[in-house]
Enzyme design. Structure first.
Site, PDB file in Angstrom:
ATOM      1  N   TYR A 174       9.154   2.493  -2.428  1.00 22.25           N
ATOM      2  CA  TYR A 174       8.654   1.844  -3.651  1.00 22.25           C
ATOM      3  C   TYR A 174       9.305   2.542  -4.836  1.00 22.25           C
ATOM      4  O   TYR A 174       9.305   3.777  -4.924  1.00 22.25           O
ATOM      5  CB  TYR A 174       7.126   1.949  -3.751  1.00 22.25           C
ATOM      6  CG  TYR A 174       6.600   1.396  -5.057  1.00 22.25           C
ATOM      7  CD1 TYR A 174       6.412   0.033  -5.233  1.00 22.25           C
ATOM      8  CD2 TYR A 174       6.333   2.238  -6.129  1.00 22.25           C
ATOM      9  CE1 TYR A 174       5.964  -0.486  -6.436  1.00 22.25           C
ATOM     10  CE2 TYR A 174       5.880   1.732  -7.341  1.00 22.25           C
ATOM     11  CZ  TYR A 174       5.690   0.376  -7.490  1.00 22.25           C
ATOM     12  OH  TYR A 174       5.259  -0.127  -8.684  1.00 22.25           O
TER      13      TYR A 174
ATOM     14  N   ASP B 174      14.623   9.393  -6.433  1.00 21.78           N
ATOM     15  CA  ASP B 174      13.474   8.912  -7.214  1.00 21.78           C
ATOM     16  C   ASP B 174      12.345   9.918  -7.046  1.00 21.78           C
ATOM     17  O   ASP B 174      11.578   9.879  -6.092  1.00 21.78           O
ATOM     18  CB  ASP B 174      13.064   7.526  -6.714  1.00 21.78           C
ATOM     19  CG  ASP B 174      11.846   6.972  -7.453  1.00 21.78           C
ATOM     20  OD1 ASP B 174      11.232   7.725  -8.236  1.00 21.78           O
ATOM     21  OD2 ASP B 174      11.489   5.811  -7.216  1.00 21.78           O
TER      22      ASP B 174
ATOM     23  N   TYR C 115      -2.396  -5.739 -10.523  1.00 22.01           N
ATOM     24  CA  TYR C 115      -2.635  -6.152  -9.139  1.00 22.01           C
ATOM     25  C   TYR C 115      -4.013  -6.781  -8.966  1.00 22.01           C
ATOM     26  O   TYR C 115      -4.711  -6.532  -7.977  1.00 22.01           O
ATOM     27  CB  TYR C 115      -2.471  -4.962  -8.178  1.00 22.01           C
ATOM     28  CG  TYR C 115      -1.219  -4.164  -8.443  1.00 22.01           C
ATOM     29  CD1 TYR C 115       0.039  -4.747  -8.303  1.00 22.01           C
ATOM     30  CD2 TYR C 115      -1.278  -2.836  -8.868  1.00 22.01           C
ATOM     31  CE1 TYR C 115       1.201  -4.034  -8.555  1.00 22.01           C
ATOM     32  CE2 TYR C 115      -0.121  -2.118  -9.131  1.00 22.01           C
ATOM     33  CZ  TYR C 115       1.109  -2.715  -8.966  1.00 22.01           C
ATOM     34  OH  TYR C 115       2.262  -2.016  -9.224  1.00 22.01           O
TER      35      TYR C 115
ATOM     36  N   LYS D 152       5.779   9.974 -14.452  1.00 17.63           N
ATOM     37  CA  LYS D 152       4.381  10.198 -14.113  1.00 17.63           C
ATOM     38  C   LYS D 152       3.830  11.505 -14.683  1.00 17.63           C
ATOM     39  O   LYS D 152       3.316  11.526 -15.792  1.00 17.63           O
ATOM     40  CB  LYS D 152       4.177  10.104 -12.598  1.00 17.63           C
ATOM     41  CG  LYS D 152       4.261   8.672 -12.082  1.00 17.63           C
ATOM     42  CD  LYS D 152       3.667   8.537 -10.705  1.00 17.63           C
ATOM     43  CE  LYS D 152       3.763   7.107 -10.192  1.00 17.63           C
ATOM     44  NZ  LYS D 152       2.925   6.145 -10.928  1.00 17.63           N
TER      45      LYS D 152
END
Length: 440
Positions: free
Chosen positions: A158, A259, A28, A288
């Site tokens: 997201y 998710d 990003y 994660k």
């Protein structure tokens, strides 16, 4: 403080940044002479502290994008990595198996909501979402309904940066609108309007229910982040909304994908976000924190019903196979990480952090540039009225002794679970002061 060229201190740090700017592209971030993103070389990390190459120490409030829940250089995880690398660092998973992968799958089945029984180990969170989507589509092919190819989700969500995952991120306020021409077109209901501590009413769920009813014939699955929308919003919503989503999926014969990449492994105060609502999805993604931030690894779990449907398709098997699937080194560290978590008083720890975050961030609510302050589990958020300037706030936070990585209007923290009361106070006071300065 040594860095790559062997020199020390601020001059070496500056040289490393210069070398980086010449060849590296960060997430990003822009490149070239107009790149404005601040860059801070890290020399080492231990516990909850990052030591920069110029000698400064920062309290880490990000858990390295929410993964390092046990902090850095944890002796148990270090030992697991060393022991495994002396035995077998990697072996392909096609036609072979090994103890670390089997044990990890057994543990995941034991701790995730029933009836999830099958574990597909993969490389990253985004890949686990891709796997979940492919499972759902191949399931319906196996059940003789190949037209069921679309997904339904909610706005402000997201799910990752790969193409399938991008297609179910918010198409307007998310970061992927540039790729609209590439992506499949799915259905988006309004984001849940009921806050985490509010009841969910018929009115709250009505738009979602209407879309699901109208398109059930073409839907393969609903995909949703349970109780906390992560990188799209950093906002919690009522567990009752999730429970109603599960009931609606059952009523219309649509699969539910949870998710849990950001919400899994205790971050919201329950082991998984689904546990707040007492529901079981048909497919679940985790990642994660799975390896405690040591190595990249994720998993997609599904029910036996989903697995049977997938294998009933013409292919006769699930058509996906990452090269580094079930990497033994990552699996061994994941086993050690889950052992640390499950053997600790993690629930009480997360409650303590939540209380301290709420108290420490509360003063920000009185700042004129702040829209809202909120906490959920070990997540604390200051939402500003206007986007923050990263080139200003990031160096300011570093000067205040913390590593916080804001984006957009969200200045937030997801600290490691080992963060002490004093270090939580350091994080929250720095966040409040930084926001006061940049929005004042």
């Amino acid at each position: 403080m040594a860095v790559a060229d062997g020199a020390g201190g601020a001059p070496a740090a500056a040289r490393l940044v210069e070398r980086d700017r010449a060849v590296v592209w960060h997430p990003y971030a822009a490149v070239g002479p107009d790149a404005r993103s601040p860059l801070f070389p890290v020399a080492s990390a231990s516990g909850v502290r990052l030591t920069l190459a110029d000698g400064r120490e920062l309290v880490d409030g990000m858990s390295s994008w929410w993964a390092a829940i046990h902090g850095y250089r944890h002796p148990v995880l270090d030992a697991a990595a060393h022991a495994q690398i002396d035995t077998m660092s990697h072996v392909m998973f096609g036609g072979l198996t090994h103890e670390p992968a089997v044990r990890l799958a057994e543990t995941l089945v034991a701790i995730t909501p029933a009836p999830l029984r099958r574990v597909f180990l993969c490389d990253s969170g985004s890949v686990s979402v891709e796997v979940a989507i492919k499972m759902a589509l191949q399931y319906w092919t196996g059940r003789g309904r190949p037209e069921r190819t679309r997904l339904l989700t909610v706005r402000r969500g997201y799910h990752g940066d790969t193409s399938g995952a991008m297609a179910v991120c918010d198409p307007d306020t998310g970061m992927h609108h540039l790729f609209t021409g590439l992506l499949s077109h799915h259905l988006f209901a309004p984001a849940p309007a009921c806050a985490f501590d509010e009841p969910c009413t018929d009115a709250h769920v009505a738009p979602f229910a209407a879309l699901l009813a109208a398109h059930a014939h073409e839907l393969a699955a609903v995909i949703i982040e349970p109780v906390l929308q992560g990188a799209g919003a950093m906002r919690g919503y009522a567990p009752g909304f999730l429970a109603r989503v599960r009931a609606l999926c059952d009523a219309h014969g649509v699969l539910l994908i949870a998710d849990e990449i950001a919400t899994g492994f205790g971050r919201t105060g329950e082991l998984f976000g689904c546990d707040h609502a007492g529901i079981s999805p048909d497919i679940m993604c985790v990642g994660k924190a799975l390896t405690g931030g040591y190595l990249t690894m994720a998993a997609t779990l599904c029910t036996e019903e989903v697995a049977d449907g997938v294998c009933a398709s013409e292919a006769g098997a699930f058509m996906h196979g990452p090269t580094f699937m079930a990497n033994p080194l990552a699996a061994a560290v994941a086993n050690a990480s889950l052992g640390l978590l499950l053997g600790s008083p993690w629930r009480a720890t997360v409650r303590r952090i939540e209380t301290e975050l709420a108290a420490g961030l509360a003063p920000a609510a009185d700042l004129p540039g702040v829209a809202e302050v909120r906490t959920l589990g070990a997540v604390g958020v200051i939402e500003t009225r206007e986007p923050v300037d990263m080139s200003v706030i990031q160096p300011l936070l570093v000067d205040l002794g913390v590593w916080i990585r804001p984006f957009g209007r969200l200045v937030y923290t997801m600290p490691p679970f080992i963060t002490s009361t004093a270090d939580v106070a350091t994080l929250t006071s720095a966040m409040v002061e930084a926001v006061a300065r940049v929005t004042g």
